[in-house]
Design a protein around this motif. Structure first.
Motif, mmCIF file in Angstrom:
data_model
loop_
_atom_site.group_PDB
_atom_site.id
_atom_site.type_symbol
_atom_site.label_atom_id
_atom_site.label_comp_id
_atom_site.label_asym_id
_atom_site.label_seq_id
_atom_site.Cartn_x
_atom_site.Cartn_y
_atom_site.Cartn_z
ATOM 1 N N ALA A 7 10.431 171.396 39.244
ATOM 2 C CA ALA A 7 10.375 171.455 40.714
ATOM 3 C C ALA A 7 10.313 170.040 41.288
ATOM 4 N N ASN A 8 9.482 169.197 40.687
ATOM 5 C CA ASN A 8 9.361 167.822 41.175
ATOM 6 C C ASN A 8 10.648 167.020 40.973
ATOM 7 N N LEU A 9 11.297 167.218 39.848
ATOM 8 C CA LEU A 9 12.562 166.512 39.612
ATOM 9 C C LEU A 9 13.612 166.929 40.642
ATOM 10 N N LEU A 10 13.680 168.237 40.939
ATOM 11 C CA LEU A 10 14.666 168.721 41.919
ATOM 12 C C LEU A 10 14.377 168.131 43.304
ATOM 13 N N LEU A 11 13.101 168.021 43.637
ATOM 14 C CA LEU A 11 12.730 167.407 44.925
ATOM 15 C C LEU A 11 13.050 165.907 44.913
ATOM 16 N N ASP A 12 12.765 165.241 43.784
ATOM 17 C CA ASP A 12 13.004 163.786 43.668
ATOM 18 C C ASP A 12 14.453 163.429 44.001
ATOM 19 N N ILE A 13 15.393 164.172 43.439
ATOM 20 C CA ILE A 13 16.809 163.808 43.591
ATOM 21 C C ILE A 13 17.453 164.562 44.761
ATOM 22 N N GLU A 14 16.631 165.285 45.509
ATOM 23 C CA GLU A 14 17.109 166.068 46.667
ATOM 24 C C GLU A 14 18.141 167.134 46.299
ATOM 25 N N ALA A 149 18.031 180.647 33.988
ATOM 26 C CA ALA A 149 18.504 179.869 35.126
ATOM 27 C C ALA A 149 17.569 178.699 35.381
ATOM 28 N N ILE A 150 18.085 177.700 36.095
ATOM 29 C CA ILE A 150 17.244 176.550 36.418
ATOM 30 C C ILE A 150 16.180 176.965 37.439
ATOM 31 N N MET A 151 16.593 177.744 38.431
ATOM 32 C CA MET A 151 15.653 178.099 39.503
ATOM 33 C C MET A 151 15.975 179.473 40.059
ATOM 34 N N THR A 152 14.945 180.139 40.587
ATOM 35 C CA THR A 152 15.147 181.395 41.302
ATOM 36 C C THR A 152 14.406 181.339 42.639
ATOM 37 N N TYR A 153 14.986 181.996 43.646
ATOM 38 C CA TYR A 153 14.274 182.104 44.915
ATOM 39 C C TYR A 153 13.179 183.167 44.840
ATOM 40 N N GLY A 154 13.256 184.041 43.844
ATOM 41 C CA GLY A 154 12.213 185.047 43.659
ATOM 42 C C GLY A 154 12.305 186.233 44.602
ATOM 43 N N GLU A 168 16.611 190.800 30.877
ATOM 44 C CA GLU A 168 15.521 189.828 30.995
ATOM 45 C C GLU A 168 15.995 188.598 31.762
ATOM 46 N N LEU A 169 15.170 188.146 32.683
ATOM 47 C CA LEU A 169 15.490 186.915 33.417
ATOM 48 C C LEU A 169 14.365 185.906 33.205
ATOM 49 N N HIS A 170 14.743 184.685 32.797
ATOM 50 C CA HIS A 170 13.750 183.616 32.645
ATOM 51 C C HIS A 170 14.269 182.370 33.360
ATOM 52 N N CYS A 171 13.441 181.824 34.264
ATOM 53 C CA CYS A 171 13.884 180.658 35.037
ATOM 54 C C CYS A 171 12.937 179.492 34.799
ATOM 55 N N LEU A 172 13.491 178.282 34.876
ATOM 56 C CA LEU A 172 12.650 177.104 34.633
ATOM 57 C C LEU A 172 11.664 176.874 35.762
ATOM 58 N N THR A 173 12.093 177.127 36.991
ATOM 59 C CA THR A 173 11.170 176.963 38.118
ATOM 60 C C THR A 173 11.577 177.951 39.211
ATOM 61 N N ASN A 174 10.815 177.948 40.305
ATOM 62 C CA ASN A 174 11.067 178.944 41.356
ATOM 63 C C ASN A 174 10.655 178.403 42.723
ATOM 64 N N TYR A 175 11.065 179.133 43.728
ATOM 65 C CA TYR A 175 10.814 178.772 45.135
ATOM 66 C C TYR A 175 9.340 178.486 45.411
ATOM 67 N N THR A 176 8.455 179.394 44.953
ATOM 68 C CA THR A 176 7.021 179.227 45.239
ATOM 69 C C THR A 176 6.497 177.929 44.631
ATOM 70 N N GLN A 177 6.952 177.622 43.404
ATOM 71 C CA GLN A 177 6.527 176.383 42.747
ATOM 72 C C GLN A 177 7.010 175.148 43.518
ATOM 73 N N VAL A 178 8.244 175.235 44.015
ATOM 74 C CA VAL A 178 8.789 174.118 44.799
ATOM 75 C C VAL A 178 7.946 173.893 46.058
ATOM 76 N N ILE A 179 7.566 174.993 46.724
ATOM 77 C CA ILE A 179 6.743 174.897 47.934
ATOM 78 C C ILE A 179 5.395 174.230 47.623
ATOM 79 N N VAL A 180 4.776 174.678 46.531
ATOM 80 C CA VAL A 180 3.473 174.121 46.125
ATOM 81 C C VAL A 180 3.584 172.610 45.899
#
Lengths: 209, 209
Positions: A7-14, A149-154, A168-180
Motif C-alpha cells: 500500500a505504501n509503495l503504491l502511494l509513494d509512486i502515485e 491480484a496486486i490490489m482489490t477495492y473490496g 479463491e481470491l488472494h490480493c497483496l493489498t486492498n482499499y482499506t489498507q491504502v486508506i489506513v
C-alpha cells in the motif's frame, strides 16, 4: 505486513491516488475517491520486484500443484509472466472479450486439459473481467483454481461473485489498507473515513466526502 | 548459431508452421506459406527462457546506456517485461493505436524525457506497429534507440521503413533461417525454395508453391 508495505509503495509512486473531496470519474461513470494505475509499478524496478516476489509467495503458500499461470489481458500480463518465469511454469494470457474483428483467440499460448491454473490480475474492481477469464479457461478444458491480484477495492459484489464461482481470491493489498496508510501519512484527514467507507459499500451512489 | 537454435525451437513447438502448397490466409488477405504465433513460446518455459536470455544478450551487446524497455502491446509485452526484469530496468508497454473508447493511454507506465528505450516486439512483418510505437515514444519525449524481435519475415518494405526512421532492428531469427532448418529437417522439400523466396520478395501477389 506485506499489505502495508505494498500500500505504501503504491502511494509513494502515485500508482494509487486519493482525492475524496474532488472525486475521480471512472469510465463506468462512477465517482470515486480513489484512482489506481498499477501499470505504473512496471516502471519502478524495485517496486515491480517487491510485487513479483510477493505474488510468487502467494502462489507458493496458497495453492498446491499449480501447472500454469494465466495473465488477464492487458494489465495482468506483465506481472503474470514474471510470476511464471520465477516459478518456471507455462504462461498464457487471456482476454476477457474478443477484439472487434474477432480474429484473435481469447486464450493466447497453449493450455492442456485439466491444468491447474492460477490467474494473475492487477486490480480487482467488480471482478467481472477476472471471472470472464476464469470462464474462458474452464470452457477450454483447464482448471482455474484461483486468482491473485496486486490490489482489490473490496466490493461486496466482487466477493460474492468469487464465492459463487468457488474461486479463491488472494490480493497483496486492498482499499482499506491504502486508506489506513494514507491517514497515517497525513495524506488524507481521518474525518473523511466514514465517507470513504460509504464508497466501498455503495460505489454506484457515492458523491464525495 | 542462435538464429538456427531459435528457428528450430519455433518449429519444434509449432509456433512457426510452413504450408507452401496450402497457403495460410493472413488477416490482411495475403496468402502466405508461413504462419507464426510466437505467443505459444510463453507456454514452454525452456523455450521462453532461451528467448529471454537471447533478447537480453541483444540489448547488452547491440546498445549502450539503455534506460528502459518498452513492449509493443499485446504480444511484445511478455518478453519485454522479462527482459526488463533480467536487466533491472524500467518497463512500459505501448499500444500502436488507441482502443475504441479512447480512454486508455497509448503508453502505459511512466517514461522520462530523453530516456534511451529499446522496444521489444514478437514478430516483424511490415514493421508498421513497431514504428507507431517508436513514434508514440518519440512524441512523449523519449528516445527510442532500437527494436529487438524474436523473428522477422525480412520484407524489404520493413527494412526500408526502419532505415528511414534511423532505427536499428535486431532479430533473433528470420524467415530464411526457418526455411533452411525446415529443409534440413525434411519438413518441406527444397523444390519449393524458389517459390518461398518469391513470397518474401512480393508477399502481396504470391499464390502458392
Amino acid at each position: 505486513v506485506i499489505a502495508s508495505q505494498i500500500a505504501n509503495l503504491l502511494l509513494d509512486i502515485e500508482a494509487v491516488r486519493l482525492r475524496p473531496e474532488q472525486p475521480f470519474q471512472w469510465s463506468s461513470g462512477w465517482l470515486s475517491p480513489i484512482y489506481c494505475d498499477n501499470r505504473l509499478t512496471l516502471s519502478f524496478p524495485e517496486v515491480r520486484t517487491v510485487i513479483k516476489n510477493a505474488l510468487v509467495e502467494l502462489v507458493k503458500t496458497k495453492f498446491t500443484n499449480v501447472d500454469a499461470i494465466a495473465g488477464v489481458a492487458t494489465a495482468g500480463i506483465p506481472q503474470g509472466v514474471l510470476v511464471a518465469d520465477a516459478l518456471n511454469l507455462p504462461f498464457v494470457y487471456v482476454r476477457s472479450a474478443p477484439k472487434g474483428h474477432g480474429l484473435e483467440n481469447l486464450i493466447e499460448g497453449k493450455i492442456e486439459k485439466n491444468q491447474r491454473i492460477v490467474v494473475v490480475e492487477d486490480l480487482i474492481s467488480t471482478g467481472g473481467s477476472s471471472l470472464k477469464v476464469v470462464d474462458a479457461l474452464t470452457n477450454a478444458g483447464a482448471n482455474p483454481i484461483g486468482i491473485i491480484a496486486i490490489m482489490t477495492y473490496g466490493f461486496d459484489a466482487a466477493k460474492k461473485s468469487f464465492r459463487e464461482k468457488n474461486i479463491e481470491l488472494h490480493c497483496l493489498t486492498n482499499y482499506t489498507q491504502v486508506i489506513v496508510e494514507a491517514i497515517t501519512r497525513n495524506m488524507i484527514d481521518k474525518t473523511v473515513l466514514a465517507s470513504l467507507e460509504e464508497w466501498r459499500n455503495a460505489p454506484e451512489v457515492w458523491q464525495n466526502a
